[in-house]
Design a protein around this motif. Structure first.
Motif, mmCIF file in Angstrom:
data_model
loop_
_atom_site.group_PDB
_atom_site.id
_atom_site.type_symbol
_atom_site.label_atom_id
_atom_site.label_comp_id
_atom_site.label_asym_id
_atom_site.label_seq_id
_atom_site.Cartn_x
_atom_site.Cartn_y
_atom_site.Cartn_z
ATOM 1 N N ASP A 212 -12.066 8.481 1.827
ATOM 2 C CA ASP A 212 -11.385 7.244 1.446
ATOM 3 C C ASP A 212 -10.234 7.675 0.549
ATOM 4 O O ASP A 212 -10.439 8.094 -0.583
ATOM 5 N N THR A 213 -9.016 7.615 1.086
ATOM 6 C CA THR A 213 -7.870 8.245 0.418
ATOM 7 C C THR A 213 -7.009 7.213 -0.287
ATOM 8 O O THR A 213 -6.454 6.315 0.342
ATOM 9 N N GLN B 178 0.004 6.038 -2.385
ATOM 10 C CA GLN B 178 1.020 4.999 -2.239
ATOM 11 C C GLN B 178 2.298 5.583 -1.626
ATOM 12 O O GLN B 178 2.497 6.800 -1.661
ATOM 13 N N THR B 179 3.152 4.696 -1.168
ATOM 14 C CA THR B 179 4.478 5.126 -0.697
ATOM 15 C C THR B 179 5.138 6.002 -1.759
ATOM 16 O O THR B 179 5.738 7.031 -1.459
ATOM 17 N N ASP C 286 -1.907 -0.473 -9.798
ATOM 18 C CA ASP C 286 -3.252 -0.817 -9.341
ATOM 19 C C ASP C 286 -4.178 -0.880 -10.539
ATOM 20 O O ASP C 286 -4.006 -0.151 -11.513
HETATM 21 C C1 WTA Z 1 -3.570 0.284 -1.840
HETATM 22 C C2 WTA Z 1 -0.409 3.281 1.510
HETATM 23 C C3 WTA Z 1 -7.812 1.295 -2.360
HETATM 24 C C4 WTA Z 1 -3.296 0.373 -3.335
HETATM 25 C C5 WTA Z 1 -0.817 4.757 1.560
HETATM 26 C C6 WTA Z 1 -1.963 1.058 -3.391
HETATM 27 C C7 WTA Z 1 -5.688 1.594 -1.597
HETATM 28 C C8 WTA Z 1 -1.264 0.495 -2.178
HETATM 29 C C9 WTA Z 1 -6.090 2.762 -0.907
HETATM 30 C C10 WTA Z 1 -0.209 1.404 -1.636
HETATM 31 C C11 WTA Z 1 -7.466 3.136 -0.976
HETATM 32 C C12 WTA Z 1 -3.975 2.450 -0.613
HETATM 33 N N1 WTA Z 1 -8.285 2.373 -1.716
HETATM 34 N N2 WTA Z 1 -6.548 0.878 -2.314
HETATM 35 N N3 WTA Z 1 -7.953 4.193 -0.334
HETATM 36 N N4 WTA Z 1 -5.002 3.257 -0.308
HETATM 37 N N5 WTA Z 1 -4.373 1.429 -1.374
HETATM 38 O O1 WTA Z 1 2.495 2.038 -0.504
HETATM 39 O O2 WTA Z 1 -3.219 -0.935 -3.867
HETATM 40 O O3 WTA Z 1 1.563 1.017 1.637
HETATM 41 O O4 WTA Z 1 -1.239 0.786 -4.581
HETATM 42 O O5 WTA Z 1 0.690 3.150 0.676
HETATM 43 O O6 WTA Z 1 -2.312 0.307 -1.213
HETATM 44 O O7 WTA Z 1 0.257 0.935 -0.413
HETATM 45 P P1 WTA Z 1 1.337 1.758 0.397
#
Ligand code: WTA
Length: 645
Positions: free
Chosen positions: A409-410, A413-414, A498
């Motif tokens: 479970d990774t 963020q962007t 977050d």
């Molecule tokens: C959420 C996606 C919980 C989180 C790679 C983050 C997650 C936002 C998880 C970024 C995870 C992403 N568990 N929450 N494994 N992965 N998030 O920029 O809120 O589209 O700040 O990047 O997605 O979203 P982004």
């Protein structure tokens, strides 16, 4: 699985651990400690596995919030992803196994990929594209999307991929912000048996735009489209006369690689800028340790290249690793919900990376779509994009992973460019719902408002306290916003936006975006927590929770719920679900309103658009921007269900 108190721990399988790069917690802890105490030593060792044309003089130059990694070093990102393999033992190895939605297939070896990328690099050069010029890419999920990205990287141009589900308006906003004068697109792409009119959208976006010098169009669907003389060119025609030889030049480690737009708290998307050496090191290293990629793996990430996951874990990381990967063009339910499982069976996929929202859609569709297929080739599963609710986690583990595949479970963020918090599949004990522990070199923490680490199980702001190679360098054209958004909460510390908590073992539990946190009678409540509680009920396929202004409580909890096949909305089920949430979290979390909905409003990447639900529960209608919505009729259905109580 073992039960430890009330919690549910899954240990990595012995066979998996034996072969994994990191095979015990002791090894993880030792290396993590070293990577935090001497980050430059750790990252330099990883970066030196890549091919550099000129070595760096200094690993890190850090003046918060400005990081320069591998200062003075020069490399070509594309060469690392393509040439390194095309002229070595992987020459005839499949780089990309492509399946179009209609069922057409293509396999591209590393050697072929090299040819195609060089050819397209020459096409771009002939159009006058120079280093640092921005190129907007608006493509379906076909190999040419990746080829276009790599070709940009090869000549030092900065790509800005716009998700194929975005509208003309989004394209023109991004063109205006990035100043791109060249566009790479296709006539269309296949999605749910229909053509997405990509070229038409581009035409609409640039109708009044005189700055656009060229539009290069790949022929995918073959329908009639308008081609403007002098401006629009067919990819295949330009490629036919372009040489397939191109020598990759070296670019500075901090040379810009791409801009990717992502939503922020305001209406204007942020152009997240990533650079070369650090970004590639981050994506490569995480592929190596977290996906534990091997030469005989067949890897499949179901993301779209329009999102960061498609950049880091389709285009760059996996190719830098020289892995074989599957790329699929279309929808998961085309022709039915068995498509993914059929593809896994046929291509013998061993590593599968997808999003919780997709998993929940599969749960809703019913297990018979899965049970028909042989998924024994799988050895590792990944999840990304949102917190995975324990119910979906268990189903993924049991039904897809056959109980034998670790789940990573990774969290990332962007802006972070690469995975920040995740289990290492051969080492980390996992528990449904936690992304577990920080990756090497990542100094993640949960802080209170004063910058102090919160106690175990207390909620706070998720931050990263030390720089890491793949971190975003700025918001394109808006350094002030960059500083304010990510670097103003605590001096020198990156705030992710977050909320999270750590349990007593140090595992991170991501609660959700801080802007999705409700305040109910002075208690903070993660909408994701309520959703997870709802989804843990046997009748619920998916749930979205938003806050509605409430005179008494500050905010009231409003839930939208879609039911699994075989369950029907009823007042009895409504109160059962409210009580269920009360049981799982506490009475405070019980939804004040609970609406049954046939579907939830989502972006094409599958994220629930809570903004629309908030508007709906606050005003009873939706008037705001709905251009990113996947299915417009959903809003109408929801409005009716709200009216109907
Ligand atoms: C959420 C996606 C919980 C989180 C790679 C983050 C997650 C936002 C998880 C970024 C995870 C992403 N568990 N929450 N494994 N992965 N998030 O920029 O809120 O589209 O700040 O990047 O997605 O979203 P982004």
């Amino acid at each position: 699985m073992s039960k430890k108190g009330a919690t549910e721990i899954y240990q990595p399988g012995k066979e998996f651990s034996k072969k994994a790069r990191i095979s015990s917690m002791a090894q993880y802890r030792r290396l993590w400690r070293e990577s935090i105490d001497q980050p430059e030593k750790f990252w330099a060792r990883e970066a030196s596995e890549l091919s550099w044309k000129q070595p760096w003089k200094e690993v890190l130059d850090w003046k918060a919030p400005d990081a320069k990694w591998f200062v003075g070093g020069k490399l070509n990102v594309c060469e690392n992803c393509v040439d390194r393999h095309a002229f070595g033992e992987r020459r005839n190895k499949a780089a990309i196994i492509f399946e179009g939605e209609p069922g057409d297939r293509r396999t591209i070896t590393y050697s072929q990929l090299h040819r195609e990328v060089c050819q397209f690099a020459n096409v771009l050069l002939a159009r006058g594209v120079k280093a640092k010029d921005r190129v907007l890419i608006y493509m379906p999920m076909i190999p040419e999307a990746v080829i276009a990205m790599l070709a940009c990287a090869r000549i030092g141009a900065v790509h800005s991929v716009v998700f194929g589900g975005f509208s003309a308006e989004s394209i023109s906003d991004r063109l205006a912000d990035s100043g791109a004068a060249h566009i790479v697109t296709a006539d269309g792409g296949w999605r749910r048996g229909k053509i997405v009119p990509l070229k038409e959208n581009v035409d609409e976006a640039i109708a009044k735009n005189k700055a656009i010098q060229s539009v290069i169009v790949f022929r995918r669907t073959g329908q009639e489209i308008a081609m403007k003389k002098g401006r629009d060119h067919w990819w295949h025609e330009l490629a036919a006369t372009a040489s397939a030889k191109h020598e990759a030049k070296a670019f500075d480690s901090e040379h810009p690689l791409f801009i990717l737009y992502t939503s922020g708290s305001t209406g204007k998307p942020k152009g997240i800028l990533h650079t070369s050496g650090g970004y590639l090191t981050g994506t490569y290293t995480t592929c190596k340790y977290i996906f534990d990629m091997r030469d005989d793996d067949v890897y499949w990430c179901t993301a779209d290249v329009g999102w960061i996951t498609g950049h880091s874990y389709i285009a760059y990381g996996p190719l830098a690793m020289g892995v074989t990967q599957v790329i699929y063009e279309g929808a998961p339910n085309q022709p039915d919900f068995g498509r993914f499982w059929q593809m896994i069976e046929e291509h013998r996929v061993s590593i599968f990376y997808t999003a919780p929202t997709a998993i929940r859609a599969f749960i809703k569709a019913g297990d018979n779509f899965v049970e028909k297929h042989d998924l024994s080739s799988l050895r590792l599963l990944g999840s990304v994009g949102e917190p995975i609710n324990p119910e979906a986690w268990r189903w993924y583990h049991r039904k897809i992973g056959g109980g034998r595949c670790p789940i990573v479970d990774t969290w990332w963020q962007t802006e972070t460019g690469a995975i920040m918090i995740s289990p290492l599949p051969g080492a980390t004990p996992t528990e449904p719902g936690t992304a577990t522990l920080p990756f090497f070199g990542i100094d993640a923490a949960v802080l209170d408002d004063y910058g102090k680490e919160v106690k175990a199980n207390e909620q706070g702001r998720l931050v990263i306290r030390k720089p890491w190679p793949s971190m975003t360098r700025t918001i394109y054209g808006d350094k002030a916003r960059f500083k304010k958004t990510y670097w103003s909460d605590y001096p020198g510390i990156y705030t992710a936006g977050d909320s999270a908590r750590r349990d007593k073992d140090g595992n991170f539990w991501i609660i959700g975006r801080l802007d999705d946190v409700l305040n109910v009678s002075g208690h903070r409540l993660g909408t994701a927590e309520v959703e997870s509680a709802l989804v843990s009920h046997k009748a619920v396929a998916e749930a979205a929770v938003v806050g509605r202004p409430d005179d008494l409580k500050g905010q009231a909890v409003v839930a939208f719920v879609t039911l699994k096949k075989g369950f029907d909305p009823s007042p009895a089920l409504q109160s059962e679900l409210r009580n269920h949430v009360g049981k799982v979290i506490g009475a405070i979390a019980k939804p004040d309103d609970l609406h049954f909905a046939p579907a939830l409003p989502k972006t094409r990447s599958g994220k629930i658009i809570r903004r629309l639900l908030k508007e709906l529960v606050t005003t009873g209608t939706v008037t705001g921007n709905i251009t990113t919505l996947e299915d417009f009729s959903v809003i109408e259905q929801l409005q009716n269900s709200i009216k109907g109580g």
